[in-house]
Design a protein around this motif. Structure first.
Motif, short mmCIF file in Angstrom:
data_model
loop_
_atom_site.label_atom_id
_atom_site.label_comp_id
_atom_site.label_asym_id
_atom_site.label_seq_id
_atom_site.Cartn_x
_atom_site.Cartn_y
_atom_site.Cartn_z
N GLU A 1 0.83 -1.19 0.00
CA GLU A 1 0.00 0.00 0.00
C GLU A 1 0.87 1.24 0.00
N LEU A 2 0.69 2.10 -1.02
CA LEU A 2 1.42 3.35 -1.09
C LEU A 2 0.75 4.39 -0.21
N GLU A 3 1.40 5.53 -0.03
CA GLU A 3 0.94 6.50 0.96
C GLU A 3 -0.46 7.03 0.66
N ASP A 4 -0.83 7.08 -0.61
CA ASP A 4 -2.16 7.59 -0.95
C ASP A 4 -3.23 6.51 -0.97
N GLY A 5 -2.86 5.30 -0.52
CA GLY A 5 -3.82 4.20 -0.47
C GLY A 5 -3.81 3.31 -1.69
N THR A 6 -3.05 3.66 -2.72
CA THR A 6 -2.95 2.81 -3.91
C THR A 6 -2.33 1.47 -3.54
N ILE A 7 -2.93 0.39 -4.03
CA ILE A 7 -2.42 -0.96 -3.77
C ILE A 7 -1.66 -1.44 -4.99
N PHE A 8 -0.43 -1.90 -4.78
CA PHE A 8 0.42 -2.41 -5.85
C PHE A 8 0.81 -3.84 -5.49
N PRO B 1 10.49 4.61 -6.95
CA PRO B 1 11.17 4.81 -5.67
C PRO B 1 10.23 4.67 -4.47
N GLU B 2 9.03 5.23 -4.60
CA GLU B 2 8.05 5.14 -3.52
C GLU B 2 7.64 3.70 -3.28
N LEU B 3 7.48 2.93 -4.37
CA LEU B 3 7.10 1.53 -4.24
C LEU B 3 8.20 0.74 -3.54
N ALA B 4 9.46 1.01 -3.90
CA ALA B 4 10.58 0.32 -3.24
C ALA B 4 10.56 0.57 -1.74
N LYS B 5 10.33 1.81 -1.36
CA LYS B 5 10.25 2.17 0.06
C LYS B 5 9.10 1.43 0.75
N ALA B 6 7.92 1.46 0.13
CA ALA B 6 6.74 0.84 0.74
C ALA B 6 6.89 -0.67 0.81
N TYR B 7 7.50 -1.27 -0.20
CA TYR B 7 7.70 -2.72 -0.20
C TYR B 7 8.62 -3.14 0.94
N LEU B 8 9.71 -2.42 1.11
CA LEU B 8 10.63 -2.75 2.20
C LEU B 8 9.92 -2.64 3.55
N GLY B 9 9.10 -1.60 3.71
CA GLY B 9 8.34 -1.46 4.95
C GLY B 9 7.35 -2.59 5.14
N THR B 10 6.75 -3.05 4.04
CA THR B 10 5.79 -4.16 4.13
C THR B 10 6.48 -5.44 4.58
N CYS C 1 18.19 -4.32 2.16
CA CYS C 1 17.64 -4.41 0.81
C CYS C 1 18.73 -4.17 -0.23
N ASP C 2 18.77 -5.03 -1.25
CA ASP C 2 19.56 -4.78 -2.45
C ASP C 2 18.57 -4.33 -3.53
N ASN D 1 19.65 -0.09 4.32
CA ASN D 1 18.94 -0.57 5.50
C ASN D 1 17.98 0.44 6.10
N SER D 2 17.39 1.29 5.26
CA SER D 2 16.27 2.12 5.72
C SER D 2 15.34 2.35 4.54
N MET D 3 14.07 2.55 4.84
CA MET D 3 13.09 2.75 3.78
C MET D 3 13.39 4.04 3.01
N ARG D 4 13.73 5.08 3.74
CA ARG D 4 14.02 6.36 3.09
C ARG D 4 15.23 6.22 2.16
N SER D 5 16.24 5.48 2.59
CA SER D 5 17.44 5.32 1.78
C SER D 5 17.16 4.52 0.51
N VAL D 6 16.31 3.49 0.61
CA VAL D 6 15.96 2.72 -0.58
C VAL D 6 15.27 3.61 -1.60
N GLU D 7 14.36 4.44 -1.13
CA GLU D 7 13.66 5.36 -2.03
C GLU D 7 14.65 6.31 -2.71
N ARG D 8 15.56 6.85 -1.94
CA ARG D 8 16.53 7.80 -2.49
C ARG D 8 17.49 7.10 -3.45
N ALA D 9 17.91 5.88 -3.11
CA ALA D 9 18.86 5.16 -3.96
C ALA D 9 18.25 4.82 -5.31
N VAL D 10 17.00 4.37 -5.32
CA VAL D 10 16.34 4.03 -6.58
C VAL D 10 16.17 5.29 -7.43
#
Length: 502
Positions: A124-131, A190-199, A221-222, A245-254
């Protein structure tokens, strides 16, 4: 610094394709293939370097690995939670290349026969979208040790004059979750990568199979990123940014890799298939080593271990024990608690869903529980470099709020009581009693303090009688100061206005 293309422009020209490999350290008491204590278990936090080791972990001649049955059970549970099929038989393999922090110079992993395969997970992304993210496999393996680079200014290998190796982490049980290539995320990759890691982190926590502390490296996460021109079918060359090793970093790296690769391709260059390192301080990736393909690892079946063949009865037993999926649970709790999207996002992003739920179950109103955990407790935890859940129990937070609701404490006094609870002075009521922090509700004491304040500011009463009711604030402030914040401000105001009408 590498040339970067504007993100929106990059997405006009290229389609991003990502793939994510998440490593989850299991919190079994012992390691994957030895009886050594597992540093990924809270019981062994703080162990000195090279104190949680055995001949198996060090790869000494003649040492023989044995499979940790509890790690197998936890791996199956994770596979089931990811919607995977569980293999009736899976085999360990040796993955060969030089590991300076694995004494035997190969890793025991799973290659063509993983324990779990072909699943999917809703993100689930921040706006409620399900991927829906497709899972290729989840396989068991062991972690490597840890290198500390000495002599440089940054703590990295560049510029260091020597490195120290700690084998405590060598052999820690891991499950590596590998997605299929993820198409269609587009600008939200990038947002999906962050949300997936959190999931994945939330699933591991809900199952109780991992401490799932990203700051400790329990979840890493790799992130694989490639670009292909719009309309092309062939996938582009990928890079793999390692051990984020953080959700924010995964988003930024992607996001960074999309912009970097787009600039290279648009200029007629080619992408090197390689691993890359993420630098949190600069927000950049840098080259690691050329990325090996499977053939380069010379996989072959581990001769010292039998295949893992879980019974159908065990698989169904573990399936029956699966908790409610984290995404489903979040949607249910958000509705039950009446939180706005932003309020629930603050709770979820802080990893506070469980403690807020427990605080509500202990008797606190949802908004009060949210306020304490996302506010004062998180502030104190950040200042102490600790997790909020380690600071105070949900039961004590609920008791604290009940004292506020009963009028025994003001919010300001309650914060002082919280500090006492965290300091180990007892439960909230014990801290109130020991420190004498209860609100003074005795009208006699309040009237005496009001009289003193009025004597010091004789013109205030005339202003109040003349209709300037807001002037009472000066007397209320003086009374609160005189009584060290322990007066009931609302009652003080009532008494002042009664005096003005007399």
């Amino acid at each position: 610094m590498a040339a970067l293309m504007d993100y929106d422009k990059a997405l006009e020209i290229f389609e991003p394709v990502i793939g994510l490999e998440v490593h989850v350290e299991l919190n079994t008491r012992t390691k994957m293939f030895s009886a050594s204590g597992n540093p990924a278990n809270d019981e062994f936090q703080g162990a000195g370097p090279n104190t949680l080791v055995s001949p198996v972990d060090l790869g000494l001649p003649g040492s023989m690995p044995t499979v940790n049955a509890e790690a197998v059970r936890k791996s199956i549970s994770l596979g089931l939670a990811l919607g995977c099929s569980i293999a009736p038989s899976s085999r360990f393999a040796r993955k060969n290349y030089f590991y300076p922090d694995l004494g035997k110079n190969y890793q025991i992993s799973q290659y063509d026969e993983p324990i779990a395969f072909e699943g999917s997970v809703e993100v689930e992304l921040e706006d409620g979208t399900i991927f829906t993210v497709p899972i290729e496999r989840a396989h068991m393996e062991e972690d490597a040790g840890k290198l500390t680079h000495v002599g440089g200014s940054t703590g990295r290998i560049q510029g260091a004059d020597h490195s120290l190796v700690d084998y405590n982490r060598a052999g820690v049980p891991l499950v590596e979750i590998v997605t299929h290539p993820i198409f269609g995320a587009e600008h939200r990759a990038p947002e999906l990568a962050k949300a997936y890691l959190g999931t994945i982190r939330d699933i591991a926590r809900s199952l109780g199979i991992s401490e799932a502390r990203m700051e400790r490296g329990n979840v890493r996460c790799d992130a694989n990123v490639s670009l292909r021109p719009r309309g092309a079918e062939k996938l582009g060359t990928r890079t793999e940014t390692k051990n984020v090793n953080s959700m924010r970093s995964v988003e930024r790296a992607v996001r960074y890799e999309i912009r970097r690769q787009a600039a290279i391709l648009a200029d007629g260059g080619t992408i090197t298939q390689e691993t890359r390192h993420w630098h949190e301080d600069t927000g950049e990736t840098s080259p690691g080593r050329p990325k090996s393909d499977a053939d380069d690892y010379r996989y072959f079946p581990e001769p010292d271990l039998l295949p893992v063949a879980p019974s159908e009865e065990l698989i169904e037993e573990l399936r029956a024990q699966l908790p409610e999926a984290p995404a489903v649970k979040r949607r249910r709790l958000k509705a039950e608690w009446g939180f706005t999207d932003l309020e629930f996002q603050d709770v979820a992003n802080g990893g506070l869903t469980d403690v807020v739920e427990q605080t509500i179950a202990a008797g606190a109103a949802p908004q009060s529980a949210r306020k304490w955990w996302t506010g004062e407790i998180t502030r104190l935890a950040n200042a102490a470099d600790r997790e909020p859940a380690d600071m105070v129990s949900p039961a004590h937070v609920a008791q604290l709020q009940q004292l506020v609701d009963a009028g025994t404490l003001t919010d300001k006094l309650a914060r002082q009581v919280l500090e006492g609870v965290i300091a180990g002075e007892g439960d909230p009521q014990q801290v109130v009693d020991a420190r004498g922090l209860a609100v003074v509700s005795d009208d006699g004491a309040l009237i005496a303090a009001i009289d003193d304040a009025l004597a010091a500011q004789p013109d205030v009463m005339e202003k109040i009688k003349g209709g300037k009711v807001q002037a009472a604030g000066a007397i209320i402030g003086a009374v609160m100061k005189a009584m060290k914040g322990q007066a009931d401000a609302a009652r003080v105001r009532e008494l002042i206005l009664e005096r003005a009408q007399a």
